[in-house]
Scaffold this active site. Structure first.
Site, PDB file in Angstrom:
ATOM      1  N   HIS A  63       0.828  -1.209   0.000  1.00  8.10           N
ATOM      2  CA  HIS A  63       0.000   0.000   0.000  1.00  8.10           C
ATOM      3  C   HIS A  63       0.863   1.261   0.000  1.00  8.10           C
ATOM      4  CE1 HIS A  63      -3.583  -2.417   0.486  1.00  8.10           C
ATOM      5  NE2 HIS A  63      -2.870  -3.167   1.313  1.00  8.10           N
ATOM      6  N   ASP A  69       2.731   6.233  -5.473  1.00  9.65           N
ATOM      7  CA  ASP A  69       2.606   6.358  -6.921  1.00  9.65           C
ATOM      8  C   ASP A  69       1.702   7.563  -7.189  1.00  9.65           C
ATOM      9  OD1 ASP A  69       1.975   6.193  -9.611  1.00  9.65           O
ATOM     10  OD2 ASP A  69       1.699   4.010  -9.606  1.00  9.65           O
ATOM     11  N   ARG A  72      -0.877   7.444 -10.170  1.00 11.57           N
ATOM     12  CA  ARG A  72      -2.066   6.670  -9.828  1.00 11.57           C
ATOM     13  C   ARG A  72      -2.982   7.421  -8.873  1.00 11.57           C
ATOM     14  NH1 ARG A  72      -3.123   4.466  -4.826  1.00 11.57           N
ATOM     15  NH2 ARG A  72      -4.412   2.595  -4.764  1.00 11.57           N
ATOM     16  N   GLY A  96     -12.252  -3.292  -3.193  1.00 14.29           N
ATOM     17  CA  GLY A  96     -10.836  -3.447  -2.890  1.00 14.29           C
ATOM     18  C   GLY A  96     -10.284  -2.163  -2.314  1.00 14.29           C
ATOM     19  N   GLU A 147     -18.115 -10.694  -3.348  1.00 10.58           N
ATOM     20  CA  GLU A 147     -19.242 -11.518  -3.775  1.00 10.58           C
ATOM     21  C   GLU A 147     -20.008 -12.131  -2.598  1.00 10.58           C
ATOM     22  OE1 GLU A 147     -15.939 -11.715  -6.873  1.00 10.58           O
ATOM     23  OE2 GLU A 147     -16.111 -11.762  -4.685  1.00 10.58           O
ATOM     24  N   GLU A 164      -9.562   0.574  -7.827  1.00 11.49           N
ATOM     25  CA  GLU A 164      -8.253   0.555  -8.486  1.00 11.49           C
ATOM     26  C   GLU A 164      -7.923  -0.920  -8.695  1.00 11.49           C
ATOM     27  OE1 GLU A 164      -5.082  -0.454  -9.063  1.00 11.49           O
ATOM     28  OE2 GLU A 164      -3.984   0.621  -7.506  1.00 11.49           O
ATOM     29  N   GLU A 173      -4.014 -10.750 -12.104  1.00 14.80           N
ATOM     30  CA  GLU A 173      -4.672 -10.952 -10.805  1.00 14.80           C
ATOM     31  C   GLU A 173      -6.201 -10.977 -10.882  1.00 14.80           C
ATOM     32  OE1 GLU A 173      -1.376  -9.453  -7.556  1.00 14.80           O
ATOM     33  OE2 GLU A 173      -3.002  -8.087  -8.062  1.00 14.80           O
ATOM     34  N   HIS A 312       3.791   2.455 -10.514  1.00 13.66           N
ATOM     35  CA  HIS A 312       4.177   1.183  -9.900  1.00 13.66           C
ATOM     36  C   HIS A 312       3.829  -0.001 -10.786  1.00 13.66           C
ATOM     37  CE1 HIS A 312      -0.071   0.936  -8.697  1.00 13.66           C
ATOM     38  NE2 HIS A 312       0.140  -0.325  -8.425  1.00 13.66           N
TER      39      HIS A 312
END
Length: 372
Positions: A63, A69, A72, A96, A147, A164, A173, A312
């Site tokens: 993190h 970054d 971002r 996330g 979910e 993100e 991923e 990154h």
């Protein structure tokens, strides 16, 4: 296991340990024409523990790299804070959420309620961060898989989804799958996604120094032939910063996503590309990078191009079996295909077909890669 050039900082995966998988690169083709065992993961291999992905995000170092970054983080900040008219009074879902930085941007932009969901342990620190910054009344953080978790009482749908989700090679991923599930199950009709579009690009680069050090090295190791390792080294793309002056071709946009309509099935793809050489040089690798765009009135685009400030995510570098001696105006065409690996859906099997008809020589070959 993503290969990172020595001294570079990892991004989403941050797994810098050396690959222990030096198996045969062969394997049966799946229905897409991609080898499901492109990196030697023979059929029947054990599925990795379900929590390994989420556990990797519990460490603060990942993190820290993402927050530092600036490309971002500032792109998300600008897109959200410049869109206060879109966020005011809305219910926002942060898929996330990590440390909660995007959730707090949304709350600052005027959202009525922000729901952050994350399955990793970092959410415990995020709760403290949110409270210490005065957003405890507006930001609700839930630990669990997107979910599976229940929305707060009284919330059936959300107005905006922020996430993100991008990985190396954009899709590494498979986090986008989760965002699409949230879109299909929780987003109101006409709701917004931040970001909402993405495009992948390909170009050709000169990189003789690294190739000599880390690929050709295996041809002669203290007088012994280690080409068996070289074959495996060529299977694994490198994630690293490519400098703009290394790029010897133009850039080809080969794959675009509209998050409003794309399906999970469409995230496995085969696309054609064509790039034109802009100088006399030797191409050692093909490079892939991506842009993302936000649904803002004032355009906000985040790019991972070699010509821009490094992020990154860096770029994904595919070293080719053959070196291509090129002249200005030579055209290199082919196809690039990608699909989740059969044994681990968060990994990607990638196949690149190259057809080069240059002034000096010609080459035609197919090469498999696995991003893991």
């Amino acid at each position: 296991l993503v290969l990172l050039r020595c001294g570079s900082i990892g991004g989403h995966a941050m797994r810098e340990e050396q690959s222990q998988d030096l198996k045969d690169a062969g394997g049966e083709e799946d229905g897409m024409g991609l080898s499901a065992t492109a990196a030697g993961a023979e059929g029947g291999g054990a599925e990795p523990p379900q929590d390994y992905y989420f556990d990797s995000y519990s460490h603060f170092g990942i993190h820290e790299a993402m927050l530092k970054d600036k490309v971002r983080t500032e792109a998300y900040r600008d897109a959200i804070l410049q869109s206060k008219h879109l966020f005011k009074g809305k219910v926002v879902l942060d898929v996330g959420c990590g440390t909660g930085i995007l959730s707090m941007f949304a709350a600052k932009a005027g959202a009525k309620l922000v729901i952050g969901v994350d399955c990793s342990g970092i959410i415990e620190q995020a709760r403290k961060i949110v409270a210490e910054n005065g957003f405890a009344e507006k930001v609700v953080l839930i630990r669990g898989k997107m979910e599976e978790v229940a929305m707060p009482e009284g919330v059936e749908k959300v107005d905006i989804i922020i996430s993100e989700w991008m990985g190396y090679f954009l899709l590494y991923e498979s986090m986008l799958n989760t965002v699409l599930w949230a879109r299909d199950n929780l987003l109101v009709e006409g709701g917004l996604l931040f970001p909402d579009r993405s495009t992948m690009y390909l170009c050709g680069v000169e990189d003789r120094g690294y190739r000599a050090e880390s690929v050709e090295f295996w041809d002669d190791v203290y007088g012994f032939d280690f080409k068996a390792v070289k074959d495996v080294a060529l299977l694994e793309p490198l994630v690293d910063v490519v400098h703009g002056d290394q790029v010897a071709t133009d850039h080809c946009a080969f794959y675009s996503i509209d998050l409003n309509t794309v399906t999970v099935e469409e995230l496995s793809f085969t696309r054609a590309f064509e790039i034109t050489c802009e100088r006399r040089d030797t191409l050692h690798a093909l490079v892939v990078y991506f842009d993302v765009d936000f649904p803002t009135h004032q355009p906000v685009c985040m790019t991972t191009s070699p010509a821009a400030t490094p992020t990154h995510w860096k770029q994904t570098v595919f070293y080719t079996q053959r070196l291509l001696t090129v002249r200005k105006g030579d055209v290199l065409s082919g196809t690039i295909a990608a699909a989740p690996n059969a044994n681990n859906h968060r990994d990607l099997d990638i196949r690149i077909d190259v057809d080069f008809k240059g002034k000096k020589h010609k080459a035609k070959f197919t090469q498999d890669f696995r991003l893991r």
